[in-house]
Design an enzyme around this catalytic site. Structure first.
Site, mmCIF file in Angstrom:
data_model
loop_
_atom_site.group_PDB
_atom_site.id
_atom_site.type_symbol
_atom_site.label_atom_id
_atom_site.label_comp_id
_atom_site.label_asym_id
_atom_site.label_seq_id
_atom_site.Cartn_x
_atom_site.Cartn_y
_atom_site.Cartn_z
ATOM 1 N N LYS A 79 0.864 -1.182 0.000
ATOM 2 C CA LYS A 79 0.000 0.000 0.000
ATOM 3 C C LYS A 79 0.893 1.223 0.000
ATOM 4 O O LYS A 79 1.992 1.199 0.565
ATOM 5 C CB LYS A 79 -0.857 0.012 1.272
ATOM 6 C CG LYS A 79 -2.107 0.851 1.160
ATOM 7 C CD LYS A 79 -3.234 0.084 0.498
ATOM 8 C CE LYS A 79 -4.443 0.936 0.260
ATOM 9 N NZ LYS A 79 -5.537 0.173 -0.340
ATOM 10 N N GLY A 180 -27.348 -0.313 -0.465
ATOM 11 C CA GLY A 180 -26.487 0.453 -1.368
ATOM 12 C C GLY A 180 -26.482 -0.180 -2.749
ATOM 13 O O GLY A 180 -25.961 -1.284 -2.931
ATOM 14 N N VAL A 181 -27.099 0.498 -3.726
ATOM 15 C CA VAL A 181 -27.127 -0.053 -5.090
ATOM 16 C C VAL A 181 -26.389 0.893 -6.045
ATOM 17 O O VAL A 181 -26.910 1.344 -7.050
ATOM 18 C CB VAL A 181 -28.567 -0.370 -5.566
ATOM 19 C CG1 VAL A 181 -29.082 -1.618 -4.886
ATOM 20 C CG2 VAL A 181 -29.514 0.807 -5.324
ATOM 21 N N GLY A 182 -25.142 1.225 -5.669
ATOM 22 C CA GLY A 182 -24.273 2.039 -6.511
ATOM 23 C C GLY A 182 -23.609 1.161 -7.548
ATOM 24 O O GLY A 182 -24.242 0.240 -8.092
ATOM 25 N N VAL A 184 -21.218 -1.270 -7.449
ATOM 26 C CA VAL A 184 -21.183 -2.716 -7.189
ATOM 27 C C VAL A 184 -22.580 -3.242 -6.844
ATOM 28 O O VAL A 184 -23.031 -4.245 -7.404
ATOM 29 C CB VAL A 184 -20.202 -3.069 -6.046
ATOM 30 C CG1 VAL A 184 -20.175 -4.579 -5.824
ATOM 31 C CG2 VAL A 184 -18.803 -2.573 -6.346
HETATM 32 P P1 NAI Z 1 -20.658 3.599 -4.993
HETATM 33 O O1 NAI Z 1 -20.385 4.932 -4.395
HETATM 34 O O2 NAI Z 1 -20.834 3.487 -6.467
HETATM 35 O O3 NAI Z 1 -21.970 2.971 -4.312
HETATM 36 C C1 NAI Z 1 -22.284 3.111 -2.970
HETATM 37 C C2 NAI Z 1 -23.797 3.311 -2.879
HETATM 38 O O4 NAI Z 1 -24.184 3.327 -1.505
HETATM 39 C C3 NAI Z 1 -24.261 4.648 -3.470
HETATM 40 O O5 NAI Z 1 -25.328 4.408 -4.366
HETATM 41 C C4 NAI Z 1 -24.696 5.451 -2.259
HETATM 42 O O6 NAI Z 1 -25.748 6.348 -2.550
HETATM 43 C C5 NAI Z 1 -25.134 4.348 -1.341
HETATM 44 N N1 NAI Z 1 -25.169 4.688 0.085
HETATM 45 C C6 NAI Z 1 -24.374 5.518 0.785
HETATM 46 N N2 NAI Z 1 -24.738 5.531 2.086
HETATM 47 C C7 NAI Z 1 -25.779 4.670 2.202
HETATM 48 C C8 NAI Z 1 -26.564 4.237 3.302
HETATM 49 N N3 NAI Z 1 -26.376 4.688 4.535
HETATM 50 N N4 NAI Z 1 -27.548 3.341 3.064
HETATM 51 C C9 NAI Z 1 -27.767 2.853 1.815
HETATM 52 N N5 NAI Z 1 -27.039 3.241 0.739
HETATM 53 C C10 NAI Z 1 -26.058 4.131 0.938
HETATM 54 O O7 NAI Z 1 -19.474 2.644 -4.476
HETATM 55 P P2 NAI Z 1 -19.097 1.188 -4.990
HETATM 56 O O8 NAI Z 1 -17.939 1.268 -5.907
HETATM 57 O O9 NAI Z 1 -20.328 0.475 -5.420
HETATM 58 O O10 NAI Z 1 -18.552 0.533 -3.649
HETATM 59 C C11 NAI Z 1 -19.432 0.086 -2.637
HETATM 60 C C12 NAI Z 1 -18.613 -0.533 -1.531
HETATM 61 O O11 NAI Z 1 -17.872 -1.646 -2.025
HETATM 62 C C13 NAI Z 1 -17.585 0.392 -0.876
HETATM 63 O O12 NAI Z 1 -17.469 0.049 0.487
HETATM 64 C C14 NAI Z 1 -16.302 0.028 -1.594
HETATM 65 O O13 NAI Z 1 -15.156 0.319 -0.808
HETATM 66 C C15 NAI Z 1 -16.479 -1.469 -1.771
HETATM 67 N N6 NAI Z 1 -15.704 -2.046 -2.851
HETATM 68 C C16 NAI Z 1 -15.889 -1.612 -4.127
HETATM 69 C C17 NAI Z 1 -15.159 -2.180 -5.156
HETATM 70 C C18 NAI Z 1 -15.400 -1.797 -6.585
HETATM 71 O O14 NAI Z 1 -15.034 -2.563 -7.484
HETATM 72 N N7 NAI Z 1 -16.020 -0.642 -6.853
HETATM 73 C C19 NAI Z 1 -14.150 -3.227 -4.904
HETATM 74 C C20 NAI Z 1 -14.092 -3.655 -3.516
HETATM 75 C C21 NAI Z 1 -14.823 -3.045 -2.548
#
Ligand code: NAI
Length: 351
Positions: A79, A180-182, A184
């Site tokens: 890291k 959380g439906v962002g 991932v």
């Molecule tokens: P993202 O930001 O695209 O999605 C996160 C979603 O969670 C957003 O839609 C947001 O509005 C929602 N959110 C935030 N606070 C919330 C709450 N209190 N209740 C319900 N929904 C809430 O992020 P992404 O990339 O989808 O990552 C999600 C998680 O997975 C993070 O913890 C990230 O560190 C982890 N992760 C992501 C990877 C990737 O390939 N993007 C790889 C490994 C881990």
């Protein structure tokens, strides 16, 4: 003090780099290179002091060793953290020179550390790093958005949980609550829907949650009520720390399996989940699809191969679940133990 930290975490190397012209202060921790070059992102943060930066970089690199090992990658864990000042946010700050200086620091490690994007850095920063060193992954000409691969691995992990913990041979009719439906969580919801699962979803973003509900037929609930949903699997895909002393007693699921990093507020929460008979799929084991995808760049990027490898997360989670079912121990402990076994075994012939 530093040597005590390194000894306690089973290190490894810690490199410190500075650049007078740009004011760069960076730390690169190589927890282990036994399985191959250490891999791990570069985080930029305004730390309070150097202890905090050392604490962060050493723990994060160790976690990357475990993650790469259980993902079956020929890589160790590393890291980088850049200890920034508020100057980084000022207009006129020369970010190009700053990341070139960081790239030269990475280059001096001659490929024993491969850097990539993390919180506070972007693909553009990695493109700058690439101008001075080849030892960088995830540039704009690289493997692209990791989230579909993370979601694929997570769905495969959920299949293993369904089999071992819920005694089900498919996801048909399984009820999964996705928090959380962002990037991932959205892909995961679609994968689960295609496999026949029933979904309840929540997100702070109303448009996002409406779109995913339309695409998957999911029921929608509030960001607070998602913890109370009676379901088979709770899948945290939002922020870290979702499972804590306030939310744990509310859960009405048999297992937790989602993609978010650092889902458990503390190790004690993991012990309590095991005591209550709720299986927890260790986050770094089930969410390794993105890492697997970016690591594929090292041997020549091939999306199909990355998908194949991410699919194998099924076997990893199945093994952790079987050991947990036999021993009653917290899966997080079992996963760390599995990682230590894989690292101790050393490099294996690649397939
Ligand atoms: P993202 O930001 O695209 O999605 C996160 C979603 O969670 C957003 O839609 C947001 O509005 C929602 N959110 C935030 N606070 C919330 C709450 N209190 N209740 C319900 N929904 C809430 O992020 P992404 O990339 O989808 O990552 C999600 C998680 O997975 C993070 O913890 C990230 O560190 C982890 N992760 C992501 C990877 C990737 O390939 N993007 C790889 C490994 C881990």
């Amino acid at each position: 003090m530093i040597f005590n930290i390194l000894r306690d975490l089973g290190y490894g190397q810690l490199h410190l780099g500075t650049d007078a012209a740009t004011g760069l202060r960076a730390l690169i921790a190589l927890h282990s290179t036994r399985l191959g070059p250490a891999i791990g992102g570069c985080r930029v943060r305004i730390y309070e002091d150097e202890q905090q930066a050392i604490h962060d970089v050493t723990r994060l690199a160790r976690a990357m060793s475990h993650k790469a090992a259980v993902a079956g990658l020929p890589h160790g864990g590393g890291k980088a953290v850049i200890w920034a000042t508020s100057a980084i946010h000022q207009p006129g700050f020369d970010r190009t020179a700053y990341f070139q200086a960081f790239g030269r620091f990475v280059d001096q490690l001659h490929g024993s550390y491969l850097t990539c994007e993390d919180s506070g850095t972007s693909t553009r920063d990695m493109d700058i790093v690439r101008t001075v060193t080849p030892h960088v992954l995830g540039t704009s000409s690289g493997s692209g958005d990791p989230s579909p691969f993370t979601a694929l691995g997570c769905r495969r992990g959920i299949e293993a949980v369904a089999e071992v913990i819920l005694n089900r041979d498919s996801l048909k009719g399984l009820h999964v609550a996705v928090q959380g439906v962002g990037a991932v969580g959205g892909h995961l919801a679609r994968e689960l829907h295609e496999a026949g699962a029933r979904l309840t979803i929540a997100d702070v973003d109303p448009e996002r949650v409406a779109r995913v509900a339309r695409e998957t037929g999911a029921a929608v609930t509030t960001v607070d009520a998602i913890f109370d949903v009676e379901c088979d699997i709770f899948a945290p895909c939002a922020l870290g720390g979702a499972i804590n002393t306030a939310t744990l007693p509310r859960l009405r699921c048999r297992a937790i399996a989602g993609a978010a990093n650092n889902q458990l507020e503390s190790a004690a929460i993991g012990v309590e989940l095991a005591r209550r008979g709720i299986f927890y799929a260790p986050d770094y084991a089930i969410n390794a699809g993105g890492l697997i995808n970016v690591a594929q760049e090292v041997v020549g990027y091939d999306a199909a191969k990355a998908r194949d490898k991410a699919s194998k997360i099924y076997g990893t989670i199945r093994e952790i679940a079987q050991r947990a079912a036999q021993s009653g121990r917290p899966p997080g402990e079992i996963s760390d133990e599995l990682a230590a076994e894989i690292i101790a075994r050393g490099p294996q012939p690649t397939t």
